[in-house]
Design a protein around this motif. Structure first.
Motif, mmCIF file in Angstrom:
data_model
loop_
_atom_site.group_PDB
_atom_site.id
_atom_site.type_symbol
_atom_site.label_atom_id
_atom_site.label_comp_id
_atom_site.label_asym_id
_atom_site.label_seq_id
_atom_site.Cartn_x
_atom_site.Cartn_y
_atom_site.Cartn_z
ATOM 1 N N THR A 72 -10.748 -3.128 6.903
ATOM 2 C CA THR A 72 -12.159 -3.430 6.624
ATOM 3 C C THR A 72 -13.023 -2.804 7.588
ATOM 4 O O THR A 72 -14.071 -2.086 7.136
ATOM 5 C CB THR A 72 -12.564 -4.996 6.772
ATOM 6 O OG1 THR A 72 -11.469 -5.847 5.953
ATOM 7 C CG2 THR A 72 -13.955 -5.143 6.350
ATOM 8 N N LYS A 182 -15.800 -7.021 -0.914
ATOM 9 C CA LYS A 182 -14.836 -6.360 -0.447
ATOM 10 C C LYS A 182 -14.206 -6.653 0.533
ATOM 11 O O LYS A 182 -12.501 -6.359 0.837
ATOM 12 C CB LYS A 182 -15.731 -4.961 0.089
ATOM 13 C CG LYS A 182 -16.221 -4.191 -0.881
ATOM 14 C CD LYS A 182 -17.067 -3.032 -0.541
ATOM 15 C CE LYS A 182 -17.806 -2.053 -1.332
ATOM 16 N NZ LYS A 182 -18.378 -0.978 -0.990
ATOM 17 N N ILE A 183 -14.613 -7.350 1.654
ATOM 18 C CA ILE A 183 -13.974 -8.089 2.760
ATOM 19 C C ILE A 183 -12.809 -8.972 2.484
ATOM 20 O O ILE A 183 -11.806 -8.852 2.856
ATOM 21 C CB ILE A 183 -14.936 -8.899 3.814
ATOM 22 C CG1 ILE A 183 -16.063 -7.797 4.325
ATOM 23 C CG2 ILE A 183 -14.173 -9.456 4.693
ATOM 24 C CD1 ILE A 183 -16.966 -8.380 5.187
#
Length: 255
Positions: A72, A182-183
């Motif tokens: 990430t 996304k994370i």
């Protein structure tokens, strides 16, 4: 966006990476060094969690979930990671935006930058006394020994599986519009390769360097044995199992 648009997005990313290396090699080098640094501090934290939580039923689950933080950070800071670049440059070369020679050059430059970044963090950890404070029976030392004493075939296939999963996390993140999505995607997908014990060459650089700098039992030849076959496996996983199929199943639309 259509699935084809994501292929073009990945191809454009590969092209931009190659142009950055060509036109501003020092800036590209710094990005690759930073990726190695970010992943190595994550690796060290992972092994600390494995060691400290080993008595908990969910200890390995917690440690494996944490590891996605490293990827990430790399994604959100535009750092350059060799393993994810096996996908990006494969797509851009398959699409004709880069060529395979450029791809090989970039992979080598990124790999060396990641290695240098890993060594920087290991040096900082050693200077801080964090490595010398590790117990002789620490999980990191046991983990490093297990990794290097596997057969070449096992390491190679675990390398394929590891980077197939890592590149899948990156590929899915391309579809996410919100940062929180996304994370979550990256952390949950990356969890699979850590929990299953697959071989990620760049993460292994940090593990082996820490073991070598501390009280680990492995030698330099052991470390290079693993890195050779895990790297080859990572290339196959990222290029053949993710990059090429990604481009192939989403062809240019013809009217």
């Amino acid at each position: 966006m259509s699935d084809r648009s994501y292929v073009e997005k990945a191809a454009d990313s590969g092209l931009n990476k190659m142009l950055l290396l060509k036109n501003d090699p020092w800036r590209y080098t710094v990005r690759s060094v930073l990726a190695g640094m970010y992943l190595t501090i994550t690796v060290f934290t992972y092994w600390m969690l494995v060691h400290n939580l080993h008595e908990l039923v969910l200890g390995k689950v917690i440690a494996s979930l944490f590891f996605g933080v490293g990827l990430t950070i790399i994604v959100f800071t535009n750092a350059e990671l060799f393993t994810s670049n096996t996908m990006y440059l494969t797509v851009s070369s398959a699409e004709g935006k880069t060529n395979w020679l450029q791809t090989c050059v970039l992979w080598c430059a990124c790999y060396l930058g990641n290695l240098f970044g890993a060594l920087i963090v290991v040096g900082l950890l050693y200077g801080a006394g964090a490595i010398t404070a590790l117990a002789p029976d620490h999980a990191l030392y046991d983990g490093a020994a297990h990794k290097v004493h596997q057969s070449a075939q096992v390491i190679f296939f675990k390398g394929i599986l590891a980077n197939w999963i890592v590149c899948l996390a990156v590929r899915l993140a391309l579809r996410c519009k919100e940062d929180i999505a996304k994370i979550v995607v990256i952390i949950l997908v990356v969890f699979m390769f850590l929990y299953l014990g697959f071989e990620h060459s760049i993460a292994n650089m940090g593990t082996f360097a820490i073991s070598l700098a501390g009280q680990g039992s492995i030698g330099y030849a052991d470390a290079w044995h693993n890195l050779l076959y895990s790297t080859l496996g990572n290339m196959v996983g990222g290029a053949l199992l993710l990059g090429l199929p990604f481009a192939y199943i989403n062809p240019t639309e013809r009217h």
